[in-house]
Scaffold this motif. Structure first.
Motif, short mmCIF file in Angstrom:
data_model
loop_
_atom_site.label_atom_id
_atom_site.label_comp_id
_atom_site.label_asym_id
_atom_site.label_seq_id
_atom_site.Cartn_x
_atom_site.Cartn_y
_atom_site.Cartn_z
N ALA A 194 5.93 2.09 3.42
CA ALA A 194 6.37 3.28 4.15
C ALA A 194 5.88 4.51 3.40
CB ALA A 194 7.89 3.30 4.25
N PRO A 195 5.68 5.61 4.12
CA PRO A 195 5.31 6.84 3.43
C PRO A 195 6.41 7.22 2.45
CG PRO A 195 5.13 7.12 5.81
CD PRO A 195 5.81 5.81 5.56
N GLY A 196 6.02 7.68 1.28
CA GLY A 196 7.03 8.06 0.31
C GLY A 196 6.43 8.91 -0.78
N GLY A 197 6.95 10.07 -0.96
CA GLY A 197 6.48 10.94 -2.02
C GLY A 197 5.18 11.64 -1.66
N CYS A 198 4.66 12.31 -2.63
CA CYS A 198 3.45 13.10 -2.44
C CYS A 198 2.23 12.20 -2.35
CB CYS A 198 3.33 14.07 -3.62
SG CYS A 198 1.93 15.16 -3.49
N SER A 199 1.72 12.01 -1.17
CA SER A 199 0.56 11.17 -0.83
C SER A 199 0.72 9.72 -1.24
CB SER A 199 -0.73 11.73 -1.46
OG SER A 199 -0.83 11.39 -2.82
N GLY A 200 1.94 9.28 -1.45
CA GLY A 200 2.17 7.92 -1.90
C GLY A 200 2.88 7.07 -0.87
N TYR A 201 3.07 5.85 -1.23
CA TYR A 201 3.80 4.91 -0.40
C TYR A 201 4.93 4.32 -1.22
CZ TYR A 201 -0.46 4.82 2.48
OH TYR A 201 -1.54 5.16 3.26
N SER A 202 5.96 3.91 -0.54
CA SER A 202 6.98 3.09 -1.17
C SER A 202 6.80 1.70 -0.59
CB SER A 202 8.38 3.63 -0.92
OG SER A 202 8.69 3.59 0.46
N ALA A 203 7.05 0.69 -1.38
CA ALA A 203 6.82 -0.68 -0.95
C ALA A 203 8.02 -1.55 -1.26
CB ALA A 203 5.59 -1.25 -1.66
N GLU A 204 8.32 -2.42 -0.33
CA GLU A 204 9.32 -3.45 -0.53
C GLU A 204 8.64 -4.77 -0.23
OE1 GLU A 204 13.22 -0.91 0.92
OE2 GLU A 204 12.89 -2.90 1.71
N PHE A 234 2.58 -11.34 5.33
CA PHE A 234 3.29 -10.96 6.54
C PHE A 234 3.46 -9.45 6.51
CE2 PHE A 234 5.58 -15.21 5.70
CZ PHE A 234 4.53 -15.94 6.22
N LEU A 235 2.94 -8.78 7.54
CA LEU A 235 2.94 -7.32 7.56
C LEU A 235 3.59 -6.78 8.82
CD1 LEU A 235 -0.78 -6.92 6.44
CD2 LEU A 235 1.23 -6.58 5.02
N PRO A 236 4.65 -5.97 8.69
CA PRO A 236 5.23 -5.29 9.84
C PRO A 236 4.23 -4.29 10.43
CG PRO A 236 6.72 -5.21 7.97
CD PRO A 236 5.40 -5.71 7.46
N ALA A 237 4.47 -3.87 11.66
CA ALA A 237 3.54 -2.99 12.38
C ALA A 237 3.23 -1.70 11.63
CB ALA A 237 4.07 -2.69 13.78
N GLU A 238 4.24 -0.99 11.15
CA GLU A 238 4.01 0.29 10.47
C GLU A 238 3.17 0.07 9.20
OE1 GLU A 238 6.23 4.18 8.55
OE2 GLU A 238 7.47 2.56 9.31
N SER A 239 3.43 -1.03 8.51
CA SER A 239 2.68 -1.33 7.29
C SER A 239 1.21 -1.57 7.61
CB SER A 239 3.27 -2.55 6.58
OG SER A 239 4.59 -2.29 6.19
N ARG A 240 0.94 -2.25 8.71
CA ARG A 240 -0.44 -2.51 9.10
C ARG A 240 -1.19 -1.20 9.33
NH1 ARG A 240 2.23 -6.42 12.37
NH2 ARG A 240 1.72 -5.30 14.26
N LEU A 241 -0.54 -0.25 9.95
CA LEU A 241 -1.17 1.04 10.20
C LEU A 241 -1.43 1.80 8.90
CD1 LEU A 241 0.88 2.23 13.29
CD2 LEU A 241 -1.49 1.46 13.26
#
Length: 126
Positions: free
Chosen positions: A34-44, A66-73
């Motif tokens: 998911a988008p998170g922080g300044c130009s970064g991503y957060s990941a679970e 296994f990748l959810p839709a938003e993650s694929r984008l």
């Protein structure tokens, strides 16, 4: 649509270890970005026996992801790496398409390590 991303040897090694030592070693590595922080991503991430509803399965050098839709984008055009040093540990995401952070003049397209959480129930107890 299959995302066009790459996984570094270090990240692939980490993901394979997580799957191998989980309760479902025949399963796959589920990565949610998911988008998170300044130009970064957060990941679970977690290890799952099968993809969840809405997940797409993609094979990366024999590893089931296994990748959810938003993650694929979000992962389209990204290189996933994993760093493990005394000062930091986690996934990093380098966007080969993207520009630099809007709030920095560094010009560096590599994001800092993502915050990550892991489901402890997916890891074998020794």
């Amino acid at each position: 649509m299959q995302p066009n991303f790459s996984v570094s040897p270090a990240a692939l090694k980490f993901m394979r270890r997580m799957v191998r030592f989980s309760e479902t070693p025949a399963g796959g590595f589920r990565l949610t970005v998911a988008p998170g922080g300044c130009s970064g991503y957060s990941a679970e991430f977690s290890v799952e026996a099968t993809p969840r509803d809405g997940d797409a399965e993609q094979s990366v050098e024999g590893l089931r992801m296994f990748l959810p839709a938003e993650s694929r984008l979000l992962l389209d055009g990204v290189t996933i790496d994993h760093v493990d040093t005394p000062l930091q540990s986690g996934f990093t995401f380098a966007n080969t398409k993207g520009g630099a952070c809007g709030c920095s003049s560094s010009g560096d397209a590599v994001t800092p390590p993502a915050e990550a959480s892991v489901s402890l129930s997916s890891i074998k107890r020794m």
